[in-house]
Write an enzyme that holds these catalytic residues in place. Sequence first.
Site, PDB file in Angstrom:
ATOM      1  CD  GLU A   1      36.673 -25.818 -23.969  1.00 39.21           C
ATOM      2  OE1 GLU A   1      36.698 -25.076 -22.986  1.00 39.21           O
ATOM      3  OE2 GLU A   1      37.688 -26.072 -24.665  1.00 39.21           O
TER       4      GLU A   1
ATOM      5  NE  ARG B   1      46.491 -29.256 -13.185  1.00 38.95           N
ATOM      6  CZ  ARG B   1      46.271 -27.947 -13.231  1.00 38.95           C
ATOM      7  NH1 ARG B   1      45.251 -27.465 -13.896  1.00 38.95           N
ATOM      8  NH2 ARG B   1      47.072 -27.112 -12.632  1.00 38.95           N
TER       9      ARG B   1
ATOM     10  NE  ARG C   1      51.573 -29.678 -14.768  1.00 43.08           N
ATOM     11  CZ  ARG C   1      50.476 -28.979 -15.050  1.00 43.08           C
ATOM     12  NH1 ARG C   1      50.232 -28.582 -16.268  1.00 43.08           N
ATOM     13  NH2 ARG C   1      49.606 -28.709 -14.097  1.00 43.08           N
TER      14      ARG C   1
ATOM     15  CG  ASP D   1      45.159 -19.359 -15.422  1.00 49.57           C
ATOM     16  OD1 ASP D   1      45.073 -19.031 -14.216  1.00 49.57           O
ATOM     17  OD2 ASP D   1      45.951 -20.236 -15.825  1.00 49.57           O
TER      18      ASP D   1
ATOM     19  CB  ALA E   1      43.307 -23.788  -9.609  1.00 52.25           C
TER      20      ALA E   1
HETATM   21  C1  LIG Z   1      52.545 -26.583 -14.055  1.00 49.30           C
HETATM   22  C2  LIG Z   1      51.355 -25.939 -13.406  1.00 49.30           C
HETATM   23  C3  LIG Z   1      51.010 -26.319 -12.121  1.00 49.30           C
HETATM   24  C4  LIG Z   1      49.947 -25.683 -11.463  1.00 49.30           C
HETATM   25  N1  LIG Z   1      49.655 -26.053 -10.198  1.00 49.30           N
HETATM   26  C5  LIG Z   1      48.691 -25.390  -9.523  1.00 49.30           C
HETATM   27  C6  LIG Z   1      48.375 -25.734  -8.176  1.00 49.30           C
HETATM   28  O1  LIG Z   1      48.977 -26.628  -7.592  1.00 49.30           O
HETATM   29  N2  LIG Z   1      47.400 -25.035  -7.545  1.00 49.30           N
HETATM   30  C7  LIG Z   1      46.697 -24.033  -8.164  1.00 49.30           C
HETATM   31  O2  LIG Z   1      45.823 -23.433  -7.542  1.00 49.30           O
HETATM   32  N3  LIG Z   1      46.954 -23.706  -9.449  1.00 49.30           N
HETATM   33  C8  LIG Z   1      47.932 -24.347 -10.132  1.00 49.30           C
HETATM   34  N4  LIG Z   1      48.191 -24.015 -11.436  1.00 49.30           N
HETATM   35  C9  LIG Z   1      47.372 -22.969 -12.081  1.00 49.30           C
HETATM   36  C10 LIG Z   1      46.041 -23.537 -12.583  1.00 49.30           C
HETATM   37  O3  LIG Z   1      46.305 -24.675 -13.357  1.00 49.30           O
HETATM   38  C11 LIG Z   1      45.300 -22.511 -13.405  1.00 49.30           C
HETATM   39  O4  LIG Z   1      45.187 -21.308 -12.658  1.00 49.30           O
HETATM   40  C12 LIG Z   1      43.899 -22.966 -13.790  1.00 49.30           C
HETATM   41  O5  LIG Z   1      43.899 -24.275 -14.310  1.00 49.30           O
HETATM   42  C13 LIG Z   1      43.311 -22.011 -14.816  1.00 49.30           C
HETATM   43  O6  LIG Z   1      42.019 -22.430 -15.181  1.00 49.30           O
HETATM   44  P1  LIG Z   1      41.200 -21.642 -16.289  1.00 49.30           P
HETATM   45  O7  LIG Z   1      39.916 -22.373 -16.408  1.00 49.30           O
HETATM   46  O8  LIG Z   1      41.175 -20.184 -15.975  1.00 49.30           O
HETATM   47  O9  LIG Z   1      42.050 -21.784 -17.612  1.00 49.30           O
HETATM   48  P2  LIG Z   1      42.308 -23.096 -18.502  1.00 49.30           P
HETATM   49  O10 LIG Z   1      42.439 -24.288 -17.648  1.00 49.30           O
HETATM   50  O11 LIG Z   1      43.424 -22.756 -19.402  1.00 49.30           O
HETATM   51  O12 LIG Z   1      40.970 -23.276 -19.323  1.00 49.30           O
HETATM   52  C14 LIG Z   1      40.666 -22.453 -20.434  1.00 49.30           C
HETATM   53  C15 LIG Z   1      39.599 -23.136 -21.280  1.00 49.30           C
HETATM   54  O13 LIG Z   1      39.241 -22.249 -22.332  1.00 49.30           O
HETATM   55  C16 LIG Z   1      39.248 -22.942 -23.558  1.00 49.30           C
HETATM   56  N5  LIG Z   1      39.594 -21.960 -24.598  1.00 49.30           N
HETATM   57  C17 LIG Z   1      40.798 -21.392 -24.849  1.00 49.30           C
HETATM   58  N6  LIG Z   1      40.712 -20.516 -25.854  1.00 49.30           N
HETATM   59  C18 LIG Z   1      39.429 -20.515 -26.247  1.00 49.30           C
HETATM   60  C19 LIG Z   1      38.704 -19.783 -27.241  1.00 49.30           C
HETATM   61  N7  LIG Z   1      39.314 -18.890 -28.044  1.00 49.30           N
HETATM   62  N8  LIG Z   1      37.366 -20.025 -27.384  1.00 49.30           N
HETATM   63  C20 LIG Z   1      36.727 -20.916 -26.581  1.00 49.30           C
HETATM   64  N9  LIG Z   1      37.367 -21.638 -25.626  1.00 49.30           N
HETATM   65  C21 LIG Z   1      38.689 -21.420 -25.452  1.00 49.30           C
HETATM   66  C22 LIG Z   1      40.301 -24.033 -23.396  1.00 49.30           C
HETATM   67  O14 LIG Z   1      40.095 -25.105 -24.297  1.00 49.30           O
HETATM   68  C23 LIG Z   1      40.082 -24.419 -21.927  1.00 49.30           C
HETATM   69  O15 LIG Z   1      39.088 -25.411 -21.788  1.00 49.30           O
HETATM   70  C24 LIG Z   1      49.225 -24.644 -12.111  1.00 49.30           C
HETATM   71  C25 LIG Z   1      49.552 -24.285 -13.423  1.00 49.30           C
HETATM   72  C26 LIG Z   1      50.609 -24.920 -14.062  1.00 49.30           C
HETATM   73  C27 LIG Z   1      50.960 -24.495 -15.459  1.00 49.30           C
END
Ligand SMILES: Cc1cc2nc3c(=O)[nH]c(=O)nc-3n(C[C@H](O)[C@H](O)[C@H](O)COP(=O)(O)OP(=O)(O)OC[C@H]3O[C@@H](n4cnc5c(N)ncnc54)[C@H](O)[C@@H]3O)c2cc1C
Length: 431
Positions: A35, A130, A210, A323, A336
Amino acid sequence: MATKPFDIAIVGGGITGLTLAISLLKHNIPVTIYEAASNFGEIGAGVGFGPNAARAVELVSPEFQEAFGRCLTKQHKDKHDVWFSVRVGDQRRGGEDGVVKKQGDKTLKLGDIIFEVHFSDDREWGSVHRAHFLDELVKLIPKSVARFGKRLADISKEDGTDNAVLHFTDGTTAKHSVVLGCDGIKSRTRELLLKDDNMKAVFTGKYVYRGLIPMDKAIEILGEEQATNSQMYLGYNGHILTYPIEKGKTMNIVAFSSQDTWTESEWVVHASKDKLREDYRSWGPRITALVSAMEKPDIWALYNHPPAPTYYGLNPRICLVGDAAHASTPHQGSGAGMCIEDCYILSNLIAEANSLEDVDRVFKAYDEVRRPRTHKLVTTSKEAAMLYEFELEGDDLDAIEQNMTNRMRWIWDIDTVAELERAKTIYRGLA
Ligand SMILES: Cc1cc2nc3c(=O)[nH]c(=O)nc-3n(C[C@H](O)[C@H](O)[C@H](O)COP(=O)(O)OP(=O)(O)OC[C@H]3O[C@@H](n4cnc5c(N)ncnc54)[C@H](O)[C@@H]3O)c2cc1C
């Protein structure tokens, strides 16, 4: 203890990285999470989970479901099957008398419920805070699994072996035979795998404020029924969502607006109260009061990913999850949920693999099952904002209702167990 002839690096510890780690550890498959940040963390906003997401949570493991249950906020019992009560928020749609629609002998005005979007059955769904949800997930992961301050910069292949070498910005490296990229919308893993600038996230023409409002304050403005259940307010080039989180102690508010381009280098910027009020100037006193009550609102530029031609590569073995693979806009509240579905399917496939060649087939089966569904979310989600903001069906409320009544079914009504079986059939057929 090594249970497989391969070892797994997870890049990124957001909802996807943590869920994937929990899912793989449940199958006794060791993982290491890299991370970039100095600890696991999420922002203090809400995230909604539809029935498909809640089902995927249940399928991951009982502990995961309990953690989710500790954070889950549901609607009032009599609104349990209602995703959103849809109202018009923008005064311009109502005209002088505020009437937005005549329905039989009823006259519906600005702020009245025009229609409700119902789930097909009485399954679990709701929303969570969250940061609290992430904290609960962290408790399910042994401390030894995580490496913090490790920002992935590059991945190379070790000469003469099947290993990927992960290079971090602090100059250190790590070797693993399998890399699962869970590093979110700005994924470095995605860049390294797809090697195509056209695959980077693009601005969608929408941004969002937000913020949170203490529930007492929200009730003062909206009344109890409206404040404690999910609401969607429609308008011209903007819409607003509100729903309860933290077991009803807080109201989450997400207020969307439009602009053609995003010129700031940051995607999240501090919101000035003046800009906020200006954006909703024609939305009437209740909405003005609502947006003015947002505590420390931020603006998030909304980007999404162009459809990737593949989610995996084999030389070295890299697979995109969550994502990093398919970042979408939030307009169908399902990003999510899709991440958790990905983790359930991928971890159960990996559990079947007993060689690196098996992992290749896992990636292929995962890609075949997950890519079409998750791409569809990206496309339909962007379109959904246009619908809510009078850009798709204009401000024809009947057409909007008709469109919204069924547009979420394919997301919510998926049989995720059958999807896993389909993926396993593909996997086995590739042997
Ligand atoms: C305004 C908004 C509202 C939303 N509302 C909803 C909802 O109501 N319901 C729903 O289902 N979804 C919702 N979503 C979508 C949801 O938030 C995302 O799909 C989800 O949080 C993605 O999770 P993730 O772990 O894939 O990515 P992220 O949460 O972006 O996590 C990525 C992680 O990787 C780490 N990272 C990044 N780059 C590197 C690197 N190079 N090396 C090592 N670590 C790294 C970051 O620090 C982070 O901890 C919403 C999104 C937004 C923007």
